[in-house]
Scaffold this active site. Sequence first.
Site, PDB file in Angstrom:
ATOM      1  N   LEU A 209     111.489  87.924  93.843  1.00 32.00           N
ATOM      2  CA  LEU A 209     112.511  88.918  94.189  1.00 32.00           C
ATOM      3  C   LEU A 209     112.120  90.309  93.683  1.00 32.00           C
ATOM      4  O   LEU A 209     111.307  90.430  92.760  1.00 32.00           O
ATOM      5  CB  LEU A 209     113.831  88.534  93.524  1.00 32.00           C
ATOM      6  N   SER A 210     112.723  91.323  94.234  1.00 32.23           N
ATOM      7  CA  SER A 210     112.577  92.669  93.688  1.00 32.23           C
ATOM      8  C   SER A 210     113.078  92.637  92.235  1.00 32.23           C
ATOM      9  O   SER A 210     114.147  92.081  91.959  1.00 32.23           O
ATOM     10  CB  SER A 210     113.422  93.645  94.521  1.00 32.23           C
ATOM     11  N   GLY A 211     112.295  93.149  91.323  1.00 33.44           N
ATOM     12  CA  GLY A 211     112.686  93.122  89.911  1.00 33.44           C
ATOM     13  C   GLY A 211     112.255  91.866  89.177  1.00 33.44           C
ATOM     14  O   GLY A 211     112.512  91.712  87.975  1.00 33.44           O
TER      15      GLY A 211
ATOM     16  N   GLY B   3     109.235  91.077  88.503  1.00 33.93           N
ATOM     17  CA  GLY B   3     108.124  91.408  87.601  1.00 33.93           C
ATOM     18  C   GLY B   3     106.759  91.546  88.269  1.00 33.93           C
ATOM     19  O   GLY B   3     105.745  91.631  87.583  1.00 33.93           O
ATOM     20  N   LYS B   4     106.736  91.612  89.584  1.00 36.92           N
ATOM     21  CA  LYS B   4     105.445  91.655  90.290  1.00 36.92           C
ATOM     22  C   LYS B   4     104.580  92.845  89.860  1.00 36.92           C
ATOM     23  O   LYS B   4     103.417  92.690  89.513  1.00 36.92           O
ATOM     24  CB  LYS B   4     105.673  91.682  91.816  1.00 36.92           C
TER      25      LYS B   4
ATOM     26  N   SER C 149     107.275  88.858  99.808  1.00 31.28           N
ATOM     27  CA  SER C 149     106.909  87.743 100.709  1.00 31.28           C
ATOM     28  C   SER C 149     107.951  86.624 100.650  1.00 31.28           C
ATOM     29  O   SER C 149     107.688  85.565 100.073  1.00 31.28           O
ATOM     30  CB  SER C 149     105.493  87.230 100.452  1.00 31.28           C
TER      31      SER C 149
END
Length: 187
Positions: A23-25, A27-28, A96
């Site tokens: 998800l956004s946030g 940690g990617k 993704s």
Amino acid sequence: MLSRSQKEMFLNQKSIVIWLTGLSGSGKTTISENLSTALFEKGFLTQSLDGDQIRNGLNNNLGFSEEDRTENIRRIAEISKLFINSGIICINSFISPTEKIRMLAKEIIGEKDYFEIYLDAPLEVCEKRDVKGLYKAAREGKIKNFTGIGSEYEKPLKSNLIIKTAELSIEKSIEKCLNQIIPLINL
Ligand code: ADP
């Protein structure tokens, strides 16, 4: 013509694509940055690709419809292949959100060169972090189809590694990644 393995020998590493999904946030970006630094310090050369950079440049003509999301990933996977064919380890940070999209990336890149890491953090935690204020905007209806709010994130079923970033520190997360990745990229 120089082969991939000649370039890998030149760089003294095996090249793979490390595909960070979550998800956004989740940690990617954080993991990508810390991982590339840690790998660099150990003598490995990487290239990071991420959503904002690609969507502002190469893919600035694409939106978030299913068709455009697929085209977005197809182009990213093709670019990643260029990097690994040059012997460079590619670290990709893209939400993704569907198994179909992740399978497309894996198919284009090739299973043996694709290492998927699922950054597994609960939506509540990601929303609380709200690094870029996007969840707030999505809740206010300013962003349609935002993953986790207006559109679904399908949990990956076949990841090579799962990191629970709400439970582990950044340092511990990187340590877990390195333990799995180093054996794969050591020549
Ligand atoms: P994304 O790129 O997936 O949208 P970001 O990396 O921008 O996510 O944001 C993740 C946030 O979570 C950062 O503020 C980061 O410091 C924090 N965080 C806390 N623990 C971790 C961890 N174990 N791994 C990655 N990020 C973490």
